[in-house]
Write an enzyme that holds these catalytic residues in place. Sequence first.
Site, PDB file in Angstrom:
ATOM      1  N   HIS A 166       0.871  -1.180   0.000  1.00  0.00           N
ATOM      2  CA  HIS A 166       0.000   0.000   0.000  1.00  0.00           C
ATOM      3  C   HIS A 166       0.905   1.225   0.000  1.00  0.00           C
ATOM      4  CE1 HIS A 166      -3.747   2.219   0.722  1.00  0.00           C
ATOM      5  NE2 HIS A 166      -2.904   3.096   1.231  1.00  0.00           N
ATOM      6  N   CYS A 167       0.758   2.067  -1.019  1.00  0.00           N
ATOM      7  CA  CYS A 167       1.678   3.204  -1.169  1.00  0.00           C
ATOM      8  C   CYS A 167       1.017   4.489  -0.676  1.00  0.00           C
ATOM      9  CB  CYS A 167       2.083   3.338  -2.633  1.00  0.00           C
ATOM     10  SG  CYS A 167       3.219   4.700  -2.904  1.00  0.00           S
ATOM     11  N   PRO A 168       1.505   5.090   0.431  1.00  0.00           N
ATOM     12  CA  PRO A 168       0.901   6.344   0.897  1.00  0.00           C
ATOM     13  C   PRO A 168       1.130   7.502  -0.075  1.00  0.00           C
ATOM     14  CG  PRO A 168       2.841   5.790   2.198  1.00  0.00           C
ATOM     15  CD  PRO A 168       2.596   4.638   1.290  1.00  0.00           C
ATOM     16  N   ASN A 171      -1.669   7.115  -2.274  1.00  0.00           N
ATOM     17  CA  ASN A 171      -2.922   6.913  -1.557  1.00  0.00           C
ATOM     18  C   ASN A 171      -3.711   5.784  -2.216  1.00  0.00           C
ATOM     19  OD1 ASN A 171      -4.822   7.419   0.432  1.00  0.00           O
ATOM     20  ND2 ASN A 171      -5.987   8.825  -0.857  1.00  0.00           N
TER      21      ASN A 171
END
Length: 381
Positions: A166-168, A171
Site C-alpha cells: 500500500h503506497c501512501p 494513496n
Amino acid sequence: MMCVGRACAWLPRKIRRRVRECSEWMTTLYYTLYFNYFTTFFLALEVMMEPLFWFVEKFARFLGPMFVTLVTVMTTSVVTIFYVCLLPHVYDISLGLTVFHLIFGHWLLANIVFHYVMAAFTQPGTPPPQNVPEIVSVCKKCISPKPPRTHHCTICGKCILKMDHHCPWLNNCVGHRNHRYFFLFCLYMWMGTIYVSWVGHELFRQHFYGDKPTRFPPFLYPLNAIHDAIYNPKENPKPQVFIISEDSPMIEENYLEYYYHIAVLYEFILCSGVTLALGLLMVWHAKLISVGETSIEVHINNTQRKKYKKKNLIYTNPFHYGLKKNWMVFLGFSNFSSFVRRVLLPSTHEPEGSGLTWERASYKFHPDKGLQRVSNGTPTS
Ligand SMILES: [Zn+2]
Ligand SMILES: [Zn+2]
C-alpha cells in the site's frame, strides 16, 4: 504448585492433596480460558500488533491525501523553477541545447504525470466474491476466497490481486492492474530528478559552494554535505545569504535575486536527495520484478526457502519465468516496436491475464547443471 513437592513433605497428606487438587483446577481453568490448539507464535504476535494495525489503518487514510498533495506541490514547484530559473540559464549557453532540453524534459514530464495519475487512480484489482477459478485460501477479514498472489490490505479494507504494497505517496494499493504504472512512475521520476540535478548543478555550485573545493563532484551535494558534517563540521559550507536590511534600498531586484538564490538551492537539494532515495527504491523493485516476486512474496518465499532447506530440498518460485520473460510480462511488450509504444510512451494497456490465475514455471533437476527452469521441455534463461 511448588509446595506440593518434597519441600512441603512436612504438611499433612490431606492438606497436600487439597493443594494439588486446587492447583490442577487452576491449571484446567487457565487452559479452558486461553488454550487454543491452533495458537502459534505468529498468531500471538499478530494479536499483539492489532493496536498498531488499527493506528496505521485509521491514520493512513488521512496521511494518504496529504502525501499526494505533497508530491503534487513539490513536483509543480520543481517544474516551475526549472522553467523560470534553469531554462533561461541553459538558453544563455546555447539555443540548440535549449531545444534538446525542451523535448527531453517534456517527454520525461509527460511520462511522470501520466504514470503518477494512472498509478494513483487505477484500481489495483480485487477478486470477485464468487466464481474464483483458483482458490488458495480464505481471507479472514473479507471471509471470501483468495486467488494465488492475493493479499488483504488493512488500509483499503479489501483483498488486492497480486498485491505489492500500500503506497501512501499514491494513496492507493499497488497491485495487479497498477503495478506497471507505479514502477514506471518511479523510473521516470528518478530519471527526472537526475536530469534536473544535472542541469542545475552548475548554478547550484556557484550559489552554494562559490570557489570552495569539494570532496566529491559538486553535483553530489548529499555526499559532500555528509562528508563535511563528519570531517569538517566547522567548515561546513553555508549558503550565501542575501540580507535585505532596513538600511539597504528596498528595490525589487534585491528580492528577485534572493528568491532566485533560494529557488536554485531548493531545486538542487530536493532533486539530488530524491535521486538517492528513489534510486534505492528503484533497485529494490527492479530486483523483485527480475525474479518474479512482489514485496510481500519476497518474505513468504524466503520463509519457504528456509523450510525446504531444512528438509534438504530446494524451493523454487513458481512465478519466476526467467529474467527476460518476467520483464516482458510485467511491462507488456513483445518486441522493440511494442517496447517504444508501451514503455517509452504513455500507454493504458491492461496487464497480461486476469490476476485470478497465474502460469507456473516448471523446473527439472539436471545432475550436472543443477536446477533448470523448463518451458515446453526446453531450458530457459
Ligand atoms: Zn480480504
Ligand atoms: Zn491498500
